[in-house]
Scaffold this motif. Sequence first.
Motif, PDB file in Angstrom:
ATOM      1  N   ARG A   1      36.453 -52.858  22.565  1.00 42.71           N
ATOM      2  CA  ARG A   1      37.550 -53.065  21.935  1.00 42.71           C
ATOM      3  C   ARG A   1      37.739 -54.252  22.118  1.00 42.71           C
ATOM      4  NH1 ARG A   1      41.504 -48.139  24.009  1.00 42.71           N
ATOM      5  NH2 ARG A   1      40.062 -46.451  23.445  1.00 42.71           N
ATOM      6  N   VAL A   2      38.488 -55.097  21.024  1.00 43.61           N
ATOM      7  CA  VAL A   2      38.862 -56.541  21.078  1.00 43.61           C
ATOM      8  C   VAL A   2      40.339 -56.266  20.651  1.00 43.61           C
ATOM      9  CG1 VAL A   2      38.885 -58.685  19.722  1.00 43.61           C
ATOM     10  CG2 VAL A   2      36.599 -57.259  20.171  1.00 43.61           C
ATOM     11  N   GLY A   3      41.351 -56.989  21.582  1.00 46.10           N
ATOM     12  CA  GLY A   3      42.634 -56.758  21.505  1.00 46.10           C
ATOM     13  C   GLY A   3      43.272 -55.396  21.199  1.00 46.10           C
ATOM     14  N   GLY A   4      42.448 -54.352  21.733  1.00 47.08           N
ATOM     15  CA  GLY A   4      42.890 -53.010  21.832  1.00 47.08           C
ATOM     16  C   GLY A   4      42.483 -52.219  20.666  1.00 47.08           C
ATOM     17  N   SER A   5      41.649 -53.059  19.689  1.00 47.47           N
ATOM     18  CA  SER A   5      41.004 -52.331  18.482  1.00 47.47           C
ATOM     19  C   SER A   5      39.731 -52.182  18.628  1.00 47.47           C
ATOM     20  CB  SER A   5      41.337 -53.250  17.009  1.00 47.47           C
ATOM     21  OG  SER A   5      42.740 -53.523  16.965  1.00 47.47           O
ATOM     22  N   PRO A   6      39.061 -50.823  18.496  1.00 48.69           N
ATOM     23  CA  PRO A   6      37.917 -50.483  18.618  1.00 48.69           C
ATOM     24  C   PRO A   6      36.783 -51.498  17.775  1.00 48.69           C
ATOM     25  CG  PRO A   6      39.192 -48.575  18.433  1.00 48.69           C
ATOM     26  CD  PRO A   6      40.253 -49.751  17.999  1.00 48.69           C
ATOM     27  N   LEU A   7      35.778 -51.773  18.139  1.00 44.03           N
ATOM     28  CA  LEU A   7      34.727 -52.390  17.449  1.00 44.03           C
ATOM     29  C   LEU A   7      33.453 -52.011  17.226  1.00 44.03           C
ATOM     30  CD1 LEU A   7      34.119 -55.121  15.757  1.00 44.03           C
ATOM     31  CD2 LEU A   7      33.367 -56.093  18.238  1.00 44.03           C
ATOM     32  N   ALA A   8      32.942 -51.335  18.363  1.00 47.54           N
ATOM     33  CA  ALA A   8      31.612 -50.774  18.431  1.00 47.54           C
ATOM     34  C   ALA A   8      31.541 -49.917  19.734  1.00 47.54           C
ATOM     35  CB  ALA A   8      30.558 -51.763  18.577  1.00 47.54           C
ATOM     36  N   VAL A   9      30.552 -48.909  19.505  1.00 47.05           N
ATOM     37  CA  VAL A   9      30.345 -48.018  20.542  1.00 47.05           C
ATOM     38  C   VAL A   9      28.540 -48.285  20.664  1.00 47.05           C
ATOM     39  CG1 VAL A   9      29.903 -45.626  21.556  1.00 47.05           C
ATOM     40  CG2 VAL A   9      32.091 -46.328  19.965  1.00 47.05           C
ATOM     41  N   THR A  10      28.052 -48.542  21.878  1.00 50.88           N
ATOM     42  CA  THR A  10      26.787 -48.447  22.067  1.00 50.88           C
ATOM     43  C   THR A  10      26.375 -47.797  23.447  1.00 50.88           C
ATOM     44  OG1 THR A  10      24.846 -50.203  22.493  1.00 50.88           O
ATOM     45  CG2 THR A  10      27.113 -50.515  23.563  1.00 50.88           C
ATOM     46  N   MET A  11      25.175 -46.878  23.292  1.00 50.38           N
ATOM     47  CA  MET A  11      24.556 -46.420  24.575  1.00 50.38           C
ATOM     48  C   MET A  11      24.102 -47.587  25.457  1.00 50.38           C
ATOM     49  SD  MET A  11      25.721 -43.507  23.614  1.00 50.38           S
ATOM     50  CE  MET A  11      25.054 -42.609  25.203  1.00 50.38           C
ATOM     51  N   ARG A  12      24.428 -47.506  26.725  1.00 51.44           N
ATOM     52  CA  ARG A  12      23.934 -48.546  27.503  1.00 51.44           C
ATOM     53  C   ARG A  12      23.847 -47.966  29.045  1.00 51.44           C
ATOM     54  NH1 ARG A  12      28.461 -47.178  29.715  1.00 51.44           N
ATOM     55  NH2 ARG A  12      29.726 -48.499  30.840  1.00 51.44           N
ATOM     56  N   THR A  13      23.160 -48.839  29.709  1.00 52.40           N
ATOM     57  CA  THR A  13      22.891 -48.731  31.102  1.00 52.40           C
ATOM     58  C   THR A  13      24.353 -49.067  31.827  1.00 52.40           C
ATOM     59  OG1 THR A  13      20.613 -48.335  31.125  1.00 52.40           O
ATOM     60  CG2 THR A  13      21.749 -48.663  33.466  1.00 52.40           C
ATOM     61  N   PRO A  14      25.075 -48.459  32.667  1.00 49.07           N
ATOM     62  CA  PRO A  14      26.324 -49.099  33.101  1.00 49.07           C
ATOM     63  C   PRO A  14      25.985 -50.332  33.981  1.00 49.07           C
ATOM     64  CG  PRO A  14      26.522 -46.740  33.128  1.00 49.07           C
ATOM     65  CD  PRO A  14      24.994 -47.178  32.863  1.00 49.07           C
ATOM     66  N   GLY A  15      26.660 -51.349  33.909  1.00 51.43           N
ATOM     67  CA  GLY A  15      26.404 -52.491  34.783  1.00 51.43           C
ATOM     68  C   GLY A  15      26.452 -53.721  33.761  1.00 51.43           C
ATOM     69  N   SER A  16      27.125 -54.766  34.246  1.00 47.24           N
ATOM     70  CA  SER A  16      27.065 -56.038  33.443  1.00 47.24           C
ATOM     71  C   SER A  16      27.942 -55.676  32.100  1.00 47.24           C
ATOM     72  CB  SER A  16      25.584 -56.584  33.262  1.00 47.24           C
ATOM     73  OG  SER A  16      25.010 -56.787  34.456  1.00 47.24           O
ATOM     74  N   ASP A  17      28.714 -54.828  31.921  1.00 48.33           N
ATOM     75  CA  ASP A  17      29.532 -54.744  30.777  1.00 48.33           C
ATOM     76  C   ASP A  17      30.124 -55.657  30.243  1.00 48.33           C
ATOM     77  OD1 ASP A  17      28.357 -51.933  30.877  1.00 48.33           O
ATOM     78  OD2 ASP A  17      30.375 -50.999  31.695  1.00 48.33           O
ATOM     79  N   VAL A  18      30.938 -56.292  30.813  1.00 56.50           N
ATOM     80  CA  VAL A  18      31.467 -57.600  30.303  1.00 56.50           C
ATOM     81  C   VAL A  18      30.601 -58.627  29.731  1.00 56.50           C
ATOM     82  CG1 VAL A  18      33.010 -59.843  30.970  1.00 56.50           C
ATOM     83  CG2 VAL A  18      33.297 -57.488  32.061  1.00 56.50           C
ATOM     84  N   GLU A  19      29.205 -58.900  30.385  1.00 55.07           N
ATOM     85  CA  GLU A  19      28.191 -59.633  29.900  1.00 55.07           C
ATOM     86  C   GLU A  19      27.591 -59.264  28.445  1.00 55.07           C
ATOM     87  OE1 GLU A  19      26.230 -61.601  34.011  1.00 55.07           O
ATOM     88  OE2 GLU A  19      25.395 -59.691  32.852  1.00 55.07           O
ATOM     89  N   LEU A  20      27.626 -57.801  28.465  1.00 55.61           N
ATOM     90  CA  LEU A  20      27.280 -57.064  27.473  1.00 55.61           C
ATOM     91  C   LEU A  20      27.979 -57.431  26.146  1.00 55.61           C
ATOM     92  CD1 LEU A  20      25.767 -53.423  27.033  1.00 55.61           C
ATOM     93  CD2 LEU A  20      27.217 -54.290  25.177  1.00 55.61           C
ATOM     94  N   ALA A  21      29.647 -57.488  26.346  1.00 55.84           N
ATOM     95  CA  ALA A  21      30.440 -57.299  25.254  1.00 55.84           C
ATOM     96  C   ALA A  21      30.499 -58.828  24.878  1.00 55.84           C
ATOM     97  CB  ALA A  21      31.844 -56.916  25.844  1.00 55.84           C
TER      98      ALA A  21
END
Length: 285
Positions: free
Chosen positions: A35-55
């Motif tokens: 989400r960006v500023g509370g608004s949904p942007l995308a959903v991705t299937m990922r391996t948890p970890g480094s989520d902030v980097e991913l975004a």
Amino acid sequence: MGRITARKPVLTLSVEGGERRRPDTLAVEEPLEIRVGGSPLAVTMRTPGSDVELAAGFLVSEGVVRAAGEFAGAIHCGGPGTGGEDNTYNVLDVTLAAGVRPPDPDLARSFYTTSSCGVCGKASIEAVETVSAFDPSLDPMTIALDALAALPARLREGQAVFDKTGGLHAAALFDAATGELLVLREDVGRHNAVDKVVGWAVLNDRLPLTGVVLQVSGRASFELVQKAAMAGIPMLAAVSAPSSLAVDLADARGVSLIGFSRGATLNVYTRADRVVAHLPAAVGA
């Protein structure tokens, strides 16, 4: 994060006879809603970890973030649709810096995708050229052929979770001048692995990523070249094949594209001038 791997029962059968039941270690795959500023942007299937980097890396590939100061932060929050659910760490809300234009509503992709898909819905070379903040064609970097050929093995050596599961892609950034491994990330999705290393660059104020090689464990798709170009990366090397459109985009953006980098041989599809048999000795060395 303990959810990177999971243990599941497996029955191993042999054509020569016999069977064995045992627990098997698998790579975890879970959805992440960005989400960006509370608004949904995308959903991705990922391996948890480094989520902030991913975004952060995902927002670079979309042309939303172009410098470290534009990414103010991110926080995991509860599940979608409620205000008080337990935090599942599968929803991440990004805050952009004041004055940064939020994503166009047309970019919103709050639906299931198998991986961060980069240019889904706008897959054209012209679109990438329009929104890119950096020009990789101007990067004067060079790298010795033997050093470049050694990168896949160095990438493989750093794949700790792959050793346990056999089921993850990897991406890494190497300094072309020194050979230093700057960052390595693994993920069930090849695009996510690249987003994570680009996101690392955002969080460490390293954009544009000049003078580096992006080494990936799989093939070189159009989306991976796009992500490299959007981050200013001058060279993308893959252990497998590129697609025709990946070569076209790399040529248009001045990215050196390397494929089939295995052992002592590799193919250079674009900007071969950056790969040299022997680099000259430094002045005064």
